[in-house]
Design an enzyme around this catalytic site. Sequence first.
Site, PDB file in Angstrom:
ATOM      1  N   ASP A  67       1.744   0.113   0.634  1.00  0.00           N
ATOM      2  CA  ASP A  67       0.623   0.368  -0.281  1.00  0.00           C
ATOM      3  C   ASP A  67       0.947   1.504  -1.244  1.00  0.00           C
ATOM      4  OD1 ASP A  67       0.622   2.394   1.558  1.00  0.00           O
ATOM      5  OD2 ASP A  67      -1.540   2.463   1.824  1.00  0.00           O
ATOM      6  N   ASP A  97      -0.329   5.613  -4.946  1.00  0.00           N
ATOM      7  CA  ASP A  97      -0.612   5.332  -3.538  1.00  0.00           C
ATOM      8  C   ASP A  97      -2.077   4.976  -3.340  1.00  0.00           C
ATOM      9  OD1 ASP A  97       1.973   6.087  -3.233  1.00  0.00           O
ATOM     10  OD2 ASP A  97       1.569   8.016  -2.282  1.00  0.00           O
ATOM     11  N   LYS A 117      -5.330  12.352  10.107  1.00  0.00           N
ATOM     12  CA  LYS A 117      -4.982  11.398   9.048  1.00  0.00           C
ATOM     13  C   LYS A 117      -4.395  10.102   9.605  1.00  0.00           C
ATOM     14  CE  LYS A 117      -2.214  10.770   4.868  1.00  0.00           C
ATOM     15  NZ  LYS A 117      -1.312  11.389   3.865  1.00  0.00           N
TER      16      LYS A 117
END
Length: 1350
Positions: free
Chosen positions: A1161, A900, A969
Amino acid sequence: MLPRSAQKLEMTLVSYSRQRLPRPARLYSTPSKTVNAPVAAFAQVPLPHPDYPPILAQRELPVDESSHLFAMQGFLKRRTPYTILPTPLPDDRVSSLNSFYFTDSPTQDQLAVMDACLHNLYDVPRAKQVFQQLRASKSGESLLESRIYNSFLEAYIDMAYTKEPEDRTLWVEDAYQLYDTMEKGIEKVHPTSSTYAIMLQAWRRFNPESETPVHLSNMPNPTTLLSNLMDREISPTNVVADRIFSSSEEASDIIKLLSKAAVELNLPHVLAELGQAESLGSHVPDPLEDVPEVNPVTRLNTPSEETLDESGNVIPVQTQGEVPFNLSNLRKHLAQVTLARRVLPEDLASRQKLLEESVYDVAVERLRHEAKVFDDLGLGGRELQRADLQKWMWDWHQKLKTRLEAEIKEIIAAEAKIGELLCPRFDIHIDHQSASNRTVPRMGPFLSLVKPEKLSLITILEIMRLQGSGGVTDGMKTARALLTVGRAVENEYKAEMCKRNNIAIPSHARPGEFTGYFTGLGYRDLHARRVTAAKYMEDSEEWTSEWTQLLRVRVGSILVDCLMDTATIERTAVDKRTNEEIKEHQPAFYHAYEYVRGQKLGVIRLNPVVSERIAKDGVRETLHPRHLPMLVKPKPWLSYDQGGYLYNRSAAMRFKDCQEQQTYLDHASALGNVELVYAGLDVLGSTPWKVNRKIFDVVLKVWNSGERLCKVPPAAYDQPEPEKPPNVNDIKAKSVYGTRLKAYMQDRANNHSDRCSVNYKIEIARAFLGDTMYLPHNLDFRGRAYPIPPHFNHIGDDLSRGLLMFAEAQPLGERGLRWLKIHLANLYGFDKGNFDERVKFVTDHLEDVYDSAENPLDGRRWWTKADDPWQCLATCMELHEALESGDPHAFMSYLPVHQDGTCNGLQHYAALGGDVKGAAQVNLSVTDRPSDVYTYVANMVEQLIEEDLKKGDKYAIMLAGRVSRKVVKQTVMTTVYGVTYIGAREQIERQLKDRKDLPEEECWGASAYLAKKACVLSCIGDLFSGAKAIQTWLNLCARLISKSIPADRVPDALQAPSRKKKNGSSLTRNRIRKEQMSSVVWTTPLGLPIVQPYRKTKRKQVMTAIQSVFISDPNAPAEVNAVKQASAFPPNFIHSLDATHMMLTALECRTQGLTFASVHDSYWTHASSIDKMSEIIRDTFIALHSSDVLGKLATEFRTRYASHKVPLASLRIGKLLKNLEGAGVRIVTSSEQAAALHEDGCTSFDNIMDVSDVEAGSIAQISTLPEDSKTIGISQKVEVPKPKRGRPFKNATIIQGEIASLADEDGAGDEDTDSPLSNKFVDLSAVLPPLPKKGDFDVETIKKSQYFFS
């Protein structure tokens, strides 16, 4: 030296020559020119050749890693080919050029009417009438392609032969007149092989010696037709194999006719080709040449004439076995030769074909069978004690089918009786645009395309599938329901057309034929394959037309209204007073309204009993194959609408109600600019998957138990309802109670929706147990790839990912075992330590890993505390099995392991800007431990909270010590994607609620404090200053572009319609705002054109039997929404970059033989391949960001919008001038221009103007009449270029200098014509800001960063 693929093709072609038969001239190479063999396969398809950079034209290097990397770097550094189309016109302007690229809705409706009326010869006279109108108004436009003309030729011939034989002379005459028009090219449409096949069929049926003769003097005979098709270099074999011939007998007759004509014309090579075709048709193809063949079925070959001996007696002739001519054999041979046997498969997967062909038939049979079982058990009518979803669906289907049969007959009868139909019930009326063309939007032809039985099933299944969608609890938005049902009918009709033609399905390239993606030869090979296969598919299919949104809504409204009228259920309740059981029939679906954000929204709701059943019963009957994985590799993408499922039509891009996006992709495909995008989708779709049986068993056990566990919602909501406060009259207490009760009700509704969603996943996983499956992919408009099956895929939640594993295994190896342990630590949430610490974490918890694997539900349930529990459990089981196998390094592992990115958007920003500080925070730099930008921001926020804590701030006290990395986050992650304050507040509020340590009623205020007072966003901005500068540059570019106007539209924009003020005086305003139609368009490094779809909201009202529905019409674009275009451009551009990086990685992994999957991603492969994939990820990222991405974007903008102009007045809106000044924009003006502006009182531009008499000034004044033109110091006059196509300008205009525009507010743009700036412009290229200065970070450093992706 021929490439491997060419050699294989040559061998294939030579193998056919061994049959010792004459060879067709156009299908085979000659022995003296063997090197050109590959060309023969594509001889009939003109291929465009994109410009290749010198690096790609060099000698092909050996196939190794360095050559692949070298080729990729060269490919990315080339000048990216642009797809440039004209800007759409406003809806009140038309031109032939605009119609060429952007079909308007009325015209699209007419095409759809033609298609529906031609289908099964429903109403050919009406189709002919519409066709003639379009030919008169759209003559010569590509909209009327040859396939449409061929469809009418075929319909006319069929009408003469089957439906109206008494009028066959008229119909045949119509056909020959249309053919003559095509042959002469009067309307710029020319005959194809299908045209000649139809005309030969007409001669076969209606020649003077046939059973149904038609005597016409101008009827072309086979000799004439053969001569014409040879002049056009069309292969006679292609004509013989055309789909128009439904039997082998017909094709055999045509071969004889053409052979006779070839003798007359003295064409021996044609005779030889026809002989070869007949031989191929009589030969059963078998690729296993070395295997003894089974003798084919033969028929007796009896001679046509008797042979007599000298005495006159008949000599007995020994009959011989003869293989009969078979049209399907010929077609299969021809397809293999035409497509070089490497584009088409040798064997189709029958299960996938059956799955897609008979979905509705299978659903009907299943429902019928289960209903019969109920009846046999005596559980039919009132005896049925337990409601069953399948039993209900069967009852609804029977009633709805009967109702639709009657309803469609009534509609058809009414339309036949009344020419201009007004049907109040369905509000089928004549709209103004249609009326001008004398067409009526009748529904009969469209409702007749699919049988009522399938219409019934489509309606029921789509409505059931949509429940809970769009944020509507136990229901759906009405507009969405009607559109979805209408689109499903359209898709089923097109799928039936595809099946009926029995087209061979292209396959993927074989490994031995691969020459690389980025080399010149490899790219050309990809292009040649795709163009050839796309041409083959197009020629083999019948023509069908797209439906408009309006048509879909009309069809959907009729079907949904009938369903709501007929579908009922029986509900049972007990009277509390008498204890009697009461039964009542209620509608299964009903219409209602609800308010969403202050707007009244029409919804279709399910009866609560039905909704409950969906959450409990099996839902496999509600699933269409287009919602399921595939059993074979998806069809390769051949064009924007050809690929994925074998028969169900899918689009390569998810167009957001934007015709521009579809048009751009279509033209980019035609130019050969997007080969690697299609190849990337094929790579992603060809990754094989299977269901993890061990995880499935655990999930099923949890599901059947009804308990809540790890995101599997409970069968009955298990949280207590908030208690009513004793002091309910207290305003504050009442408010708190209301907030908590609302949250409880919402959570309970969400639990039900989640239960339905999980039900879908489990049912699909159950259906595919033991099978290898594939997930076809397509793109969103930014270029990001998504699986098409929506319910069960690896981009789904933790449960979906835990249930999936690769279908192919790889030995784990020593490094693979280490990566498997790191992967487990990551999934558990221990992902901030270095790799050795993560391995130690798993080693320390090995006992928990074993317990989780051996006793997932009855043990300590350590795995349930993980961040991703189901994936964690799957990894525990895989690790346990590997360690217990005896040789862990040899263990064959199926589990995907992830790599990741660290806030991947910020990684791209840091690389683009060379931001050293930002790069360090997102692991682009070399570090001993992984950096965590989320923790960094959380600590910064905590410091700010401490300052407010000293002041006694309420929320600072409440949040002290509670701002973890998880709270900020998502906000940090989406800052790079343009998150607003409102979006950030909502994100933080969700995280605070999940903590469960703050009162429900305080979460909103606390989230607002964190998003605003604690300055989360400003903290991120300070940390990534380079990213902020690039965001500003992208935003300014988008604002300028969205207010620009093409030069050829400026004169029309200055036309000034007068409007009345309130006091009665006239106000003259120009059309500038109306003409601001320029979307932000750019091209990714792989050649994909990205079009932002954001335009002003413009909806069309459609009256239906259910409610008045407002829908957007993608074929009637409004002016752009400048604010949305600007705010969305930075995140969309970054999304397009991360999509490009993913595609590059996917292609390179396939080149090096790695299994690959991705979730944006997050890149997946086998554990043993992680080291190799990590190297590829870094190489592709470095290659991408070494290609001057921003410089190329700036160059593209100056090229794409070279002629665009914008009102000078727009630059004064809001803070734009100040922002342009801060970005370093300078406008060059002459002293005369500057003086003229000052005379008009315009001094606000002084800070961005450079006065110079050396350079040509860039300020321009435009007038609509030459004699009125007023120039201000321009040394040269520039005339507006006339468009090559489109209506001419009524007034000659003069444009001097350059032009640009920008507005921060939606209403900016219109100016009074007497305003001093109303006719002053500046070139867009003159005010595009310079690129921000790049920092010192060297992107090559990433090679040494072990935590870049981890």
